[in-house]
Design a protein around this motif. Structure first.
Motif, PDB file in Angstrom:
ATOM      1  N   CYS A  74       0.803  -1.268  -0.126  1.00 59.64           N
ATOM      2  CA  CYS A  74       0.282   0.017  -0.249  1.00 59.64           C
ATOM      3  C   CYS A  74       0.888   1.184  -0.015  1.00 59.64           C
ATOM      4  O   CYS A  74       1.907   1.383   0.343  1.00 59.64           O
ATOM      5  N   ASP A  78      -4.115   4.815   0.885  1.00 60.83           N
ATOM      6  CA  ASP A  78      -4.654   3.611   0.302  1.00 60.83           C
ATOM      7  C   ASP A  78      -5.693   3.193   1.234  1.00 60.83           C
ATOM      8  O   ASP A  78      -5.719   3.177   2.713  1.00 60.83           O
ATOM      9  N   ARG A 134      -7.066  -0.670  -2.203  1.00 64.63           N
ATOM     10  CA  ARG A 134      -5.976  -1.608  -2.839  1.00 64.63           C
ATOM     11  C   ARG A 134      -5.512  -3.089  -2.318  1.00 64.63           C
ATOM     12  O   ARG A 134      -4.916  -3.664  -3.000  1.00 64.63           O
TER      13      ARG A 134
END
Ligand code: PLP
Length: 349
Positions: A74, A78, A134
């Protein structure tokens, strides 16, 4: 705590067996940061093969394994999709926010499980206003959900939906081997549909310390770098990896004993006045038994304090919920004694 205490607080309380200690003593050692720790390398290769991934990384804790996966995948801002009761939300001290700058979209569902449609519904629009969706985290077994096992088909369907939505799919598999033994499947039945997996050796597998993260070569390379950054790179850690290897070689099949003991405990608890078992005794999925105590018996903490005087240690989770976990230092006879102690504590003794 008195030495006679039956410790059902967690499966992390297990002590290394004599054979495990011998394996630790005999392990060839090197310096893992300098890249020549033979026992750590042997463990990492073994875990990668077991979980059907390119590579694995030995780390000090399950929390670090999960957080390295998050950090490696990430960017700040995110969003991760996970169940509201997941370990990464409930018990990792806000690490996704603190270490990786991530938000989490939380899903609901019985037992810590959810449906593919819920994943789809949680995905943010690709728009400059929205965080980037994500990563998806599934927990198997699900701890707070009751030691639940994801049905293989359902996990595959949820993972496939996550991937179709462009998410990296991670299994928090702290107790993945419990799930495998309970479901009668190889780890790859669960892991082949996801991108990364964490696994704890220090829970029911009975090693003193350590977890692993498995995934693609590129992911593990990045995670190795962040392990150093997070302070988790270790030196002669082969002495710990040896315990983990021993655990994988000798302590997996016997998890079935822990599951049988959990059902045995559930049967004993089910009939006690003032105590409500979660689920039917024969439906206890793995090595955890949860029940709630009636208000007349006090809070779960008060109940556990009374229970401790009868030689049984358990953890109160929430105001009325009690968790008991079976493990390799608990015998069926201990379970019978624990049942009697719980009955006595429920009588107010
Ligand atoms: C125990 C556990 C972890 C990791 O815990 P550590 O104490 O950091 O090793 C992660 N996920 C779940 C579901 C757990 O039960």
């Amino acid at each position: 705590m008195a030495p006679t205490t039956i410790d059902l607080r967690s499966d992390t309380v297990t002590r290394p067996t004599p054979a495990m200690r011998e394996a630790m003593m005999a392990a060839p050692l090197g310096d893992d940061v300098l890249g020549d720790e033979p026992t750590v390398q042997a463990l990492e290769a073994k875990v990668a093969a077991l979980l059907g991934k390119d590579a694995a990384l030995f780390v000090p804790s399950g929390t670090m394994a999960n957080q390295l996966a998050i950090r490696a995948v990430c960017e700040h801002g995110d969003e991760i999709v996970a169940h509201r009761d997941s370990h990464i939300i409930q018990y990792e001290t806000g690490a996704p926010a603190a270490l990786s700058g991530c938000m989490i979209a939380s899903l609901e569902g019985p037992g810590g499980l959810f449906e593919p449609s819920q994943v789809r519904a949680a995905i943010r629009p690709k728009d400059q206003h929205a965080p980037v969706s994500r990563m998806l985290v599934l927990e198997n077994t699900h701890n707070k959900g009751g030691g639940t096992v994801w049905p293989v088909e359902r996990l595959s369907a949820v993972a496939a939906e996550g991937r179709a939505c462009g998410l990296h799919v991670h299994i928090d598999g702290a107790r993945l081997m419990n799930a495998c033994v309970a479901a009668g499947v190889a780890p790859t039945a669960f892991t082949s549909s996801v991108d990364s997996v964490s696994l704890c050796f220090s829970k029911g597998l009975g090693a003193p310390v350590g977890s692993a993260l498995a995934g693609s070569t590129a992911l593990i390379q990045r995670a190795r770098r962040f392990r150093k950054m997070f302070g988790g790179a270790m030196r002669q850690s082969g002495i710990l990896a040896a315990a983990a290897i021993h655990a994988l070689d000798h302590h997996v099949a016997r998890l079935a004993d822990d599951h049988a003991n959990a059902r045995r405990l559930a049967h004993l608890v089910a009939g006690i006045p003032g105590i409500s078992l979660e689920g039917a005794p024969d439906a206890i999925p793995t090595n955890m038994v949860f029940f709630t105590v009636a208000p007349a018996l006090g809070s779960s903490q008060e109940f556990c304090a009374r229970l401790a005087r009868h030689g049984v240690a358990a953890i109160g989770m929430g105001t009325s919920r009690v968790r008991m976990v079976t493990h390799l230092d608990v015998t069926a006879a201990d379970i019978d004694r624990a049942g009697a102690a719980i009955a006595a504590a429920a009588r107010g003794a």
